[in-house]
Design a protein around this motif. Structure first.
Motif, PDB file in Angstrom:
ATOM      1  N   SER A 123       0.813  -1.219   0.000  1.00 23.43           N
ATOM      2  CA  SER A 123       0.000   0.000   0.000  1.00 23.43           C
ATOM      3  C   SER A 123       0.847   1.270   0.000  1.00 23.43           C
ATOM      4  N   THR A 124       2.131   1.126  -0.314  1.00 22.02           N
ATOM      5  CA  THR A 124       3.045   2.266  -0.395  1.00 22.02           C
ATOM      6  C   THR A 124       3.672   2.297  -1.781  1.00 22.02           C
ATOM      7  N   ALA A 125       3.875   3.501  -2.290  1.00 25.38           N
ATOM      8  CA  ALA A 125       4.529   3.668  -3.587  1.00 25.38           C
ATOM      9  C   ALA A 125       5.491   4.841  -3.503  1.00 25.38           C
ATOM     10  N   VAL A 126       6.608   4.728  -4.205  1.00 23.66           N
ATOM     11  CA  VAL A 126       7.531   5.848  -4.344  1.00 23.66           C
ATOM     12  C   VAL A 126       7.537   6.235  -5.810  1.00 23.66           C
ATOM     13  N   LEU A 127       7.285   7.518  -6.049  1.00 24.24           N
ATOM     14  CA  LEU A 127       7.250   8.057  -7.396  1.00 24.24           C
ATOM     15  C   LEU A 127       8.416   9.021  -7.555  1.00 24.24           C
ATOM     16  N   ILE A 128       9.152   8.884  -8.647  1.00 24.90           N
ATOM     17  CA  ILE A 128      10.242   9.808  -8.964  1.00 24.90           C
ATOM     18  C   ILE A 128       9.870  10.512 -10.262  1.00 24.90           C
ATOM     19  N   SER A 129       9.906  11.833 -10.220  1.00 26.08           N
ATOM     20  CA  SER A 129       9.519  12.665 -11.355  1.00 26.08           C
ATOM     21  C   SER A 129      10.654  13.626 -11.686  1.00 26.08           C
ATOM     22  N   ARG A 130      10.905  13.791 -12.961  1.00 31.12           N
ATOM     23  CA  ARG A 130      11.818  14.831 -13.437  1.00 31.12           C
ATOM     24  C   ARG A 130      10.975  15.825 -14.210  1.00 31.12           C
ATOM     25  N   ALA A 131      11.050  17.100 -13.814  1.00 32.50           N
ATOM     26  CA  ALA A 131      10.199  18.110 -14.427  1.00 32.50           C
ATOM     27  C   ALA A 131      10.859  19.478 -14.352  1.00 32.50           C
ATOM     28  N   VAL A 132      10.383  20.366 -15.203  1.00 28.73           N
ATOM     29  CA  VAL A 132      10.807  21.764 -15.178  1.00 28.73           C
ATOM     30  C   VAL A 132       9.674  22.552 -14.528  1.00 28.73           C
ATOM     31  N   PHE A 133       9.994  23.225 -13.426  1.00 28.37           N
ATOM     32  CA  PHE A 133       9.020  24.004 -12.661  1.00 28.37           C
ATOM     33  C   PHE A 133       9.257  25.492 -12.899  1.00 28.37           C
ATOM     34  N   VAL A 135       8.070  28.865 -11.142  1.00 25.85           N
ATOM     35  CA  VAL A 135       7.467  29.183  -9.856  1.00 25.85           C
ATOM     36  C   VAL A 135       7.813  30.621  -9.470  1.00 25.85           C
ATOM     37  N   THR A 136       6.887  31.270  -8.770  1.00 23.50           N
ATOM     38  CA  THR A 136       7.187  32.541  -8.114  1.00 23.50           C
ATOM     39  C   THR A 136       7.219  32.274  -6.619  1.00 23.50           C
ATOM     40  N   ILE A 137       8.356  32.639  -6.006  1.00 24.31           N
ATOM     41  CA  ILE A 137       8.540  32.451  -4.565  1.00 24.31           C
ATOM     42  C   ILE A 137       8.865  33.817  -3.969  1.00 24.31           C
ATOM     43  N   GLY A 138       7.995  34.291  -3.103  1.00 25.15           N
ATOM     44  CA  GLY A 138       8.229  35.583  -2.468  1.00 25.15           C
ATOM     45  C   GLY A 138       8.425  36.722  -3.460  1.00 25.15           C
ATOM     46  N   GLY A 139       7.738  36.676  -4.591  1.00 26.60           N
ATOM     47  CA  GLY A 139       7.816  37.742  -5.582  1.00 26.60           C
ATOM     48  C   GLY A 139       8.852  37.534  -6.671  1.00 26.60           C
ATOM     49  N   SER A 140       9.728  36.553  -6.536  1.00 23.70           N
ATOM     50  CA  SER A 140      10.751  36.287  -7.550  1.00 23.70           C
ATOM     51  C   SER A 140      10.361  35.060  -8.360  1.00 23.70           C
ATOM     52  N   ARG A 141      10.334  35.246  -9.679  1.00 25.35           N
ATOM     53  CA  ARG A 141       9.956  34.153 -10.575  1.00 25.35           C
ATOM     54  C   ARG A 141      11.207  33.471 -11.112  1.00 25.35           C
ATOM     55  N   GLY A 142      11.161  32.131 -11.167  1.00 22.58           N
ATOM     56  CA  GLY A 142      12.288  31.366 -11.688  1.00 22.58           C
ATOM     57  C   GLY A 142      11.834  30.053 -12.290  1.00 22.58           C
ATOM     58  N   THR A 143      12.738  29.444 -13.042  1.00 23.67           N
ATOM     59  CA  THR A 143      12.477  28.144 -13.659  1.00 23.67           C
ATOM     60  C   THR A 143      13.604  27.207 -13.260  1.00 23.67           C
ATOM     61  N   TRP A 144      13.245  26.030 -12.775  1.00 27.81           N
ATOM     62  CA  TRP A 144      14.220  25.057 -12.302  1.00 27.81           C
ATOM     63  C   TRP A 144      13.895  23.666 -12.819  1.00 27.81           C
ATOM     64  N   SER A 145      14.939  22.931 -13.193  1.00 26.99           N
ATOM     65  CA  SER A 145      14.806  21.502 -13.506  1.00 26.99           C
ATOM     66  C   SER A 145      14.997  20.752 -12.201  1.00 26.99           C
ATOM     67  N   LEU A 146      13.973  20.005 -11.800  1.00 29.87           N
ATOM     68  CA  LEU A 146      14.007  19.332 -10.509  1.00 29.87           C
ATOM     69  C   LEU A 146      13.710  17.851 -10.637  1.00 29.87           C
ATOM     70  N   GLN A 147      14.289  17.105  -9.724  1.00 35.39           N
ATOM     71  CA  GLN A 147      13.880  15.716  -9.522  1.00 35.39           C
ATOM     72  C   GLN A 147      13.091  15.695  -8.234  1.00 35.39           C
ATOM     73  N   SER A 148      11.883  15.196  -8.306  1.00 37.95           N
ATOM     74  CA  SER A 148      11.011  15.114  -7.135  1.00 37.95           C
ATOM     75  C   SER A 148      10.809  13.651  -6.774  1.00 37.95           C
TER      76      SER A 148
END
Length: 169
Positions: A123-133, A135-148
């Protein structure tokens, strides 16, 4: 009938809603693998594929809700003990993350998922995703390639997220 079975692992609220699919580009397939977290399971191949599909659907709903700022949907998809570990290493509790999304201090503009894989252990699964996010954080916008890396748990017939870790890809 197969379509009903296909969607049993998704929270009913998500099945009733329409989503803007233009804002989130999701990987279309789950990487198939014969390895399992914690060793072999007693699932048949068909049950395993069904569970992986349900996890992937829950994950897609999570990313859509993040981009749409739908904290009501995120609330349903996250375990009470959920934490998000950011690329900085900061471990953010569930309620704090949801409050930042609600207040637009943390805003997801686009998530372009490139690859996703799912590993099951009962009943447990681990998902690994690679994506480009984007995002605006605290008023600053950026794009990052992340592994989640996300751990999902099947409770009350639905796949929900226990924890989520992001790092640079």
């Amino acid at each position: 009938m197969a379509q009903t079975q296909h969607r049993t692992g998704i929270h009913p609220r998500l099945l009733e809603e329409e989503h803007d699919f233009k804002t989130v580009k999701l990987a279309q397939t789950v990487n198939d693998t014969s390895e399992h977290i914690g060793g072999p399971t007693t699932m048949t191949v068909a049950q395993e594929q069904q569970a992986k599909t349900e996890v992937l659907e829950s994950h897609q709903a999570l990313f859509r809700a993040m981009v749409e700022g739908r904290t009501d949907v995120l609330d349903d998809l996250l375990e009470d003990r959920f934490t998000l570990t950011h690329i900085t290493g900061y471990v953010q509790p569930r309620d704090e993350w949801l409050a930042e999304i609600r207040s637009a201090k943390f805003r997801y503009h686009e998530i372009d998922e490139k690859n996703v894989s799912v590993e099951l252990a009962g009943s447990t699964a681990v998902l690994i995703s690679r994506a480009v996010f984007t995002v605006t954080i605290g008023g600053s916008r950026g794009t990052w390639s992340l592994q989640s890396t996300l751990q999902y748990r099947r409770t009350k017939g639905h796949w929900t997220v226990d924890w989520y870790r992001a790092r640079f890809d």
